[in-house]
Design an enzyme around this catalytic site. Sequence first.
Site, mmCIF file in Angstrom:
data_model
loop_
_atom_site.group_PDB
_atom_site.id
_atom_site.type_symbol
_atom_site.label_atom_id
_atom_site.label_comp_id
_atom_site.label_asym_id
_atom_site.label_seq_id
_atom_site.Cartn_x
_atom_site.Cartn_y
_atom_site.Cartn_z
ATOM 1 N N CYS A 133 -2.872 1.832 7.879
ATOM 2 C CA CYS A 133 -1.919 0.903 7.283
ATOM 3 C C CYS A 133 -2.478 -0.522 7.247
ATOM 4 C CB CYS A 133 -0.622 0.932 8.090
ATOM 5 S SG CYS A 133 0.689 -0.011 7.334
ATOM 6 N N GLU A 155 0.827 -1.200 0.000
ATOM 7 C CA GLU A 155 0.000 0.000 0.000
ATOM 8 C C GLU A 155 0.866 1.257 0.000
ATOM 9 O OE1 GLU A 155 -3.811 -1.742 2.533
ATOM 10 O OE2 GLU A 155 -2.421 -0.340 3.478
#
Length: 330
Positions: free
Chosen positions: A322, A75
């Site tokens: 996250c 990501e």
Amino acid sequence: MTALGQPRFRTEQLLSWLYDKAVSSYDDMTNLPASLRERLAAEHPLHFPHIVESRVSADGTRKYLVKLSDDALVETVGIPSAGQDGHSSRLTVCFSTQVGCPMQCAFCATGTEGFTRNLFPGEIAWQIALVARDFDTRVSNAVAMGQGEPFLNYENVVAALRIINHKKALGIGARHLTVSTCGIADSIRRFGKEPEQFTLAVSLHSAVQETRDFLLPRCSATPLVALKDALVEYQQSSGRRITFEYLLIKDQNCSPAHLDALIDYCKGLSAHINLLTPNPVPDSGFLPCSPDTTQQWIETLSHRGIEATLRASRGADIDGACGQLKSNRT
């Protein structure tokens, strides 16, 4: 380029094409000789990460799921900040350094994924190039605060920072490049001796040993006392200020005793405290402290001569924390 018998200036040309212009084929590198382009394509094929999913938050934050050449996913987040005129004046990229993460922090969605592998320098740097291309603007700041513990991939992370910093690549000033670590003591000492002015952030989250061991279980092998010794050494070597990241979690780490412990821990250090509020992670049970408690922390820290700011949570509506986008997709 040296191994191929090429002059040194070809290196800077290549860096510019790969990262500044972000082209994905040697054919597009028009100032390289055709014979060199053919040889590079044959001997050093390019394997670029690419975006497979992106989401745009109401606050302008963009979250990306990036696929690597081996189909692994990481990501990356692009965070624009508006200037006084209302237009975006700064673009910060939060990039990943590992596929997954071995640290298993209790509040982090990536911690439930486990660890797959380290990222290579180009895979790290290319995340910034992807975000710059998607926003069609220059990235001004970059932080290794995405998936992974950067200092467990030290060599590749520092190599990536040097690419990101290079004037012909992404050209981001060293003081605008930050590495956030859970607290790998030996690497902190080493980082303080690097010649560049890269900056350091430490995910502290508690200055009470028992609490920190619960929130960051894989850090328990480095007690807070040993971590502080490394930070003192870092500052002696680098002369740079440290940022402490502190996630204020209800019923966990925001009591008066925790505040006193943090104040005491900062003694002898030049430190800035970044207070954060947790993004919701399914089944984690971690909730933010009340706004009154947060304000009290900021005022008390300021009164004690410790600079503290509340970093606004960004991208909560697009699985901004996250690991959330990836875990919800897979």
